[in-house]
Motif scaffolding. Structure first.
Motif, mmCIF file in Angstrom:
data_model
loop_
_atom_site.group_PDB
_atom_site.id
_atom_site.type_symbol
_atom_site.label_atom_id
_atom_site.label_comp_id
_atom_site.label_asym_id
_atom_site.label_seq_id
_atom_site.Cartn_x
_atom_site.Cartn_y
_atom_site.Cartn_z
ATOM 1 N N ARG A 95 0.813 -1.208 0.000
ATOM 2 C CA ARG A 95 0.000 0.000 0.000
ATOM 3 C C ARG A 95 0.853 1.268 0.000
ATOM 4 N NH1 ARG A 95 -5.301 -1.045 1.360
ATOM 5 N NH2 ARG A 95 -5.652 0.993 0.397
ATOM 6 N N GLY A 96 2.127 1.128 0.368
ATOM 7 C CA GLY A 96 3.050 2.256 0.254
ATOM 8 C C GLY A 96 2.881 3.349 1.279
ATOM 9 N N PHE A 97 2.342 3.024 2.459
ATOM 10 C CA PHE A 97 2.152 4.039 3.493
ATOM 11 C C PHE A 97 3.367 4.200 4.398
ATOM 12 C CE2 PHE A 97 -2.342 3.063 2.601
ATOM 13 C CZ PHE A 97 -2.862 4.344 2.512
ATOM 14 N N SER A 98 4.139 3.137 4.562
ATOM 15 C CA SER A 98 5.171 3.121 5.590
ATOM 16 C C SER A 98 6.578 3.217 5.013
ATOM 17 C CB SER A 98 5.049 1.840 6.419
ATOM 18 O OG SER A 98 6.088 1.758 7.362
ATOM 19 N N PHE A 99 7.386 4.070 5.619
ATOM 20 C CA PHE A 99 8.793 4.166 5.223
ATOM 21 C C PHE A 99 9.592 3.003 5.807
ATOM 22 C CE2 PHE A 99 7.789 7.016 8.765
ATOM 23 C CZ PHE A 99 8.521 6.428 9.789
ATOM 24 N N ARG A 100 9.010 2.254 6.720
ATOM 25 C CA ARG A 100 9.717 1.120 7.319
ATOM 26 C C ARG A 100 9.597 -0.152 6.479
ATOM 27 N NH1 ARG A 100 11.123 2.959 12.230
ATOM 28 N NH2 ARG A 100 9.828 4.575 13.189
ATOM 29 N N LEU A 101 8.672 -0.160 5.532
ATOM 30 C CA LEU A 101 8.471 -1.312 4.653
ATOM 31 C C LEU A 101 8.634 -0.854 3.212
ATOM 32 C CD1 LEU A 101 5.203 -2.639 6.361
ATOM 33 C CD2 LEU A 101 7.515 -3.541 6.692
ATOM 34 N N ASP A 102 9.525 -1.492 2.469
ATOM 35 C CA ASP A 102 9.742 -1.063 1.093
ATOM 36 C C ASP A 102 8.597 -1.537 0.213
ATOM 37 O OD1 ASP A 102 11.044 0.189 -0.971
ATOM 38 O OD2 ASP A 102 12.221 -1.570 -1.525
ATOM 39 N N GLY A 103 8.048 -0.618 -0.554
ATOM 40 C CA GLY A 103 6.944 -0.936 -1.440
ATOM 41 C C GLY A 103 6.726 0.202 -2.407
ATOM 42 N N PRO A 104 5.764 0.059 -3.293
ATOM 43 C CA PRO A 104 5.475 1.139 -4.242
ATOM 44 C C PRO A 104 5.015 2.387 -3.506
ATOM 45 C CG PRO A 104 3.726 -0.513 -4.259
ATOM 46 C CD PRO A 104 4.829 -1.075 -3.435
ATOM 47 N N LEU A 105 5.390 3.548 -4.010
ATOM 48 C CA LEU A 105 5.041 4.819 -3.364
ATOM 49 C C LEU A 105 3.605 5.169 -3.755
ATOM 50 C CD1 LEU A 105 6.211 7.041 -1.570
ATOM 51 C CD2 LEU A 105 6.973 8.209 -3.635
ATOM 52 N N ASP A 106 2.659 4.527 -3.088
ATOM 53 C CA ASP A 106 1.247 4.647 -3.439
ATOM 54 C C ASP A 106 0.507 5.566 -2.467
ATOM 55 O OD1 ASP A 106 -1.548 4.161 -3.867
ATOM 56 O OD2 ASP A 106 -1.059 2.277 -4.857
ATOM 57 N N MET A 107 0.230 5.083 -1.257
ATOM 58 C CA MET A 107 -0.404 5.833 -0.160
ATOM 59 C C MET A 107 -1.894 6.098 -0.340
ATOM 60 S SD MET A 107 2.319 8.649 1.222
ATOM 61 C CE MET A 107 4.074 8.316 1.342
#
Length: 330
Positions: free
Chosen positions: A114-126
């Motif tokens: 979902r891209g909400f957290s800077f602690r978990l790498d993922g797509p920059l979605d939010m």
């Protein structure tokens, strides 16, 4: 067989106590999430409940509760600012209570994709929903000044200009498409002392609030709740940071006092209070809840009861950056 909720809402007992659901009443859980508030309300015999969430994953996760509620629970995928229209579509001209838990949910934060957290790498979605521009779109298209304003106003980041400058410099080299990439950019220019929050916390908060238009949504949801609550109906709001709580506090303060004529303009008719404030000070979590759930530490609950006065006119929204304007100019 009882299902264990995936997430227990903060101040759950307090929220339900202030909502005071009664047998046969009609209620709105305006931010359904994992259905914690809804489960508690449905324990009251004969209650009918409308659950709203813009996240279709949350709606899908509530289907089992719908099945077990024997027709008393309806789930609707929509923004909570549209709760008056949602209620009307369900044949509810007036309801007995509205409860809302404002902001991002722990389920969304804990899902890297979902891209909400800077602690978990993922797509920059939010995105809380599944449509519209992403945080990556904003980072790619907003001007340096717009980025600085977004991060300062919605993230309350005092280094916003430095962060915006670093983002613009980095995107000239390569698109910024992941949470880790953005967090690393921010951490390279914002220094944190031991024990401080992560340097990217406020930047991520600002972008998330902006992408989801959260503060405009909250303004709209409060006004919508005012319109649909019947006299004696209660509005309970749990918020998690100062921007949200300030909006709720000001809304209740404005609706909880008479307004209108002055010695300069005595011809203006007096406007009766549309709410009686129940919580003179915000309700906050106890030590036990904070120890169990660190995310609860910043939570504040405010509650008010609808009077029989007409709803006030909706106030003009603040002139802060808006998603459509920023992307139109990009």
């Amino acid at each position: 067989m009882m299902l264990v909720p995936r997430h227990i809402p903060v101040l759950a007992d307090e929220a339900i106590a202030w909502l005071a659901p009664k047998e046969g009443g009609v209620y709105v859980d305006a931010t359904f999430g994992a259905g914690g508030y809804s489960r508690a309300i449905l324990k009251i015999a004969g209650t009918r409940l409308i659950g709203i969430d813009r996240d279709r994953n949350a709606i899908a996760g509530g289907f089992d509760l719908v099945d077990r509620a024997d027709g008393r629970l309806t789930l609707v995928e929509d923004r909570f600012s549209n709760l008056a229209e949602v209620c009307a579509a369900q044949g509810c001209a007036a309801v007995d209570g509205v409860v809302m838990d404002v902001g991002v949910s722990s389920m969304q934060l804990d899902e890297a994709g979902r891209g909400f957290s800077f602690r978990l790498d993922g797509p920059l979605d939010m995105r809380m929903g599944h449509a519209g521009p992403t945080a990556a779109d904003v980072v790619a298209r907003a001007s340096e000044r717009e980025l600085a304003d977004i991060i300062y106003i919605f993230g309350e980041e005092r280094h916003s200009r430095t962060v915006a400058r670093a983002i613009v410099a980095a995107r000239r080299q390569a698109p910024i498409t992941t949470t880790r990439a953005l967090a690393d950019i921010v951490a390279s220019v914002v220094r944190a002392k031991p024990g401080d929050i992560h340097p990217a916390t406020r930047t991520f908060q600002g972008l998330r609030i902006f992408v989801n238009e959260e503060l405009d949504e909250l303004h709209g949801a409060l006004s919508a709740a005012e319109r649909v609550l019947r006299p004696g109906g209660r509005l309970v709001v749990v918020s998690f940071h100062s921007l949200e709580d300030r909006i709720v506090k000001n809304f209740f303060a404005e609706r909880g006092k008479s307004a209108g004529g002055s010695r300069h303009r005595p011809e203006i008719a007096q406007v009766a209070p549309s709410f009686a404030i129940l919580t003179k000070r915000p309700v906050t979590p106890g030590e036990a809840e904070e120890a169990k759930n660190p995310r609860a530490r910043s939570a504040k609950l405010r509650a008010a009861e609808r009077t029989d006065a007409p709803a006030h006119a909706a106030a003009e929204l603040p002139s802060w950056p808006r998603l459509s304007d920023v992307l139109r100019g990009g």
